[in-house]
Design a protein around this motif. Structure first.
Motif, PDB file in Angstrom:
ATOM      1  N   THR A   1      50.259  61.235  74.646  1.00  0.00           N
ATOM      2  CA  THR A   1      51.396  60.391  74.990  1.00  0.00           C
ATOM      3  C   THR A   1      52.242  60.111  73.752  1.00  0.00           C
ATOM      4  OG1 THR A   1      50.235  58.324  74.553  1.00  0.00           O
ATOM      5  CG2 THR A   1      50.025  59.262  76.770  1.00  0.00           C
ATOM      6  N   GLU A   2      53.430  59.597  73.995  1.00  0.00           N
ATOM      7  CA  GLU A   2      54.299  59.174  72.894  1.00  0.00           C
ATOM      8  C   GLU A   2      53.597  58.127  72.035  1.00  0.00           C
ATOM      9  OE1 GLU A   2      57.305  57.716  75.443  1.00  0.00           O
ATOM     10  OE2 GLU A   2      58.524  59.533  75.375  1.00  0.00           O
ATOM     11  N   GLU A   3      52.935  57.182  72.703  1.00  0.00           N
ATOM     12  CA  GLU A   3      52.260  56.107  71.977  1.00  0.00           C
ATOM     13  C   GLU A   3      51.117  56.633  71.116  1.00  0.00           C
ATOM     14  OE1 GLU A   3      53.063  56.067  75.129  1.00  0.00           O
ATOM     15  OE2 GLU A   3      54.182  54.223  75.576  1.00  0.00           O
ATOM     16  N   GLN A   4      50.381  57.606  71.625  1.00  0.00           N
ATOM     17  CA  GLN A   4      49.278  58.175  70.853  1.00  0.00           C
ATOM     18  C   GLN A   4      49.793  58.890  69.601  1.00  0.00           C
ATOM     19  OE1 GLN A   4      47.589  60.333  74.272  1.00  0.00           O
ATOM     20  NE2 GLN A   4      45.616  59.387  73.798  1.00  0.00           N
ATOM     21  N   PHE A   5      50.845  59.684  69.767  1.00  0.00           N
ATOM     22  CA  PHE A   5      51.390  60.385  68.611  1.00  0.00           C
ATOM     23  C   PHE A   5      51.960  59.399  67.599  1.00  0.00           C
ATOM     24  CE2 PHE A   5      54.826  62.542  66.289  1.00  0.00           C
ATOM     25  CZ  PHE A   5      54.098  63.577  65.716  1.00  0.00           C
ATOM     26  N   ALA A   6      52.656  58.370  68.084  1.00  0.00           N
ATOM     27  CA  ALA A   6      53.237  57.380  67.179  1.00  0.00           C
ATOM     28  C   ALA A   6      52.151  56.638  66.405  1.00  0.00           C
ATOM     29  CB  ALA A   6      54.102  56.391  67.961  1.00  0.00           C
TER      30      ALA A   6
ATOM     31  N   ARG B   1      54.881  59.779  82.544  1.00  0.00           N
ATOM     32  CA  ARG B   1      55.504  59.528  81.256  1.00  0.00           C
ATOM     33  C   ARG B   1      55.618  60.826  80.472  1.00  0.00           C
ATOM     34  NH1 ARG B   1      54.882  54.570  78.986  1.00  0.00           N
ATOM     35  NH2 ARG B   1      56.110  55.471  77.296  1.00  0.00           N
ATOM     36  N   PRO B   2      56.659  60.973  79.628  1.00  0.00           N
ATOM     37  CA  PRO B   2      56.750  62.170  78.787  1.00  0.00           C
ATOM     38  C   PRO B   2      55.553  62.267  77.847  1.00  0.00           C
ATOM     39  CG  PRO B   2      58.825  60.944  78.796  1.00  0.00           C
ATOM     40  CD  PRO B   2      57.795  60.067  79.447  1.00  0.00           C
ATOM     41  N   THR B   3      55.076  63.470  77.639  1.00  0.00           N
ATOM     42  CA  THR B   3      53.969  63.701  76.720  1.00  0.00           C
ATOM     43  C   THR B   3      54.314  64.859  75.796  1.00  0.00           C
ATOM     44  OG1 THR B   3      52.894  65.156  78.336  1.00  0.00           O
ATOM     45  CG2 THR B   3      52.199  62.840  78.302  1.00  0.00           C
TER      46      THR B   3
END
Length: 249
Positions: free
Chosen positions: A61-66, A17-19
């Motif tokens: 991850t995208e989810e962590q940043f969001a 996944r993109p990070t």
């Protein structure tokens, strides 16, 4: 919930996944009026180890940043935390989305956004230009006292691109995106967020795309779809994770 280890937590849990580089997270947090205990709680909620912030090559991850972005926005009552001349109070994007969803086409929706922006008077100004060859959305002004000129321009462009894509139910492919600042050292690690070639050191920050997108009808969205977008924000408008079509123009 246990905290992830500082090394490789993002890449291990979301392989392929993109990070984002941890430097982007540090830039996002820099200058925010948040005390250490509160910030630690936000990092815990986002499953980001505080020690990861000190690492040179860490990633999230995208989810962590969001999740971190969302926690900061709620804490500050500012949906674009500390980036504009005045806070974008929680609920602003909901009002904006409702206003745009009632428009017949994307072009009308964007013009409504521009009018809404004037009412907000948040120090930012963006304009839409169109001819037969291309459409250009350009940042004409942003708060010079912003804590990060880079972040306010990048995130504003992502908000415009992501929300406009969601409004028409199709990802807007960019012919290019120009940035009115020098290329950051970590640019190669996050430019995947912008679907098109990027140029730095340009006179203004702008995104260029096919003008036919402006004639696309606004997709009628249910209240549940709007609620999901806002509940997940900024995940879908920042990383284009909302279900949209990839059909050609």
């Amino acid at each position: 919930m246990p905290m992830p280890s500082a090394a490789g937590s993002a890449s291990t849990a979301f392989a392929g996944r993109p990070t984002l580089p941890i430097s982007y997270v540090r830039d996002f947090l820099a200058g925010l009026p948040i005390d250490a205990p509160t910030l630690h709680g936000m990092l815990h909620l986002a499953t980001i180890s505080p020690t990861l912030l000190a690492q040179r090559h860490g990633r999230v991850t995208e989810e962590q940043f969001a999740e971190l972005f969302r926690s900061v926005a709620l804490h500050m009552d500012d949906e674009m935390p500390g980036l504009y001349a005045r806070p974008l109070r929680c609920g602003t994007l909901k009002v904006l989305s409702i206003l745009m969803l009632d428009a017949p086409t994307l072009q009308v929706a964007i013009k409504r956004w521009m009018q809404f922006n004037r009412v907000l008077d948040d120090g930012s100004v963006f304009t839409l230009h169109r001819d037969e060859r291309e459409a250009v959305i350009r940042i004409d002004a942003y708060p010079r006292q912003a804590r990060s000129a880079r972040l306010v321009q990048e995130l504003h462009m992502k908000l415009v691109h992501g929300l406009c894509s969601w409004i028409i139910g199709a990802r807007i492919e960019l012919e290019r995106i120009d940035f009115g600042f020098a290329r950051p050292d970590d640019a190669a690690d996050y430019l995947f967020m912008f679907p098109g070639p990027a140029r730095f050191g340009q006179p203004v920050t702008a995104m260029v795309f096919d003008p036919k997108y402006l004639d696309r009808p606004v997709r009628r969205r249910s209240g549940l779809e709007l609620r999901d977008l806002l509940h997940r924000a900024p995940l879908d408008w920042l990383f284009d994770l909302a279900p949209v079509s990839r059909t050609p123009l």
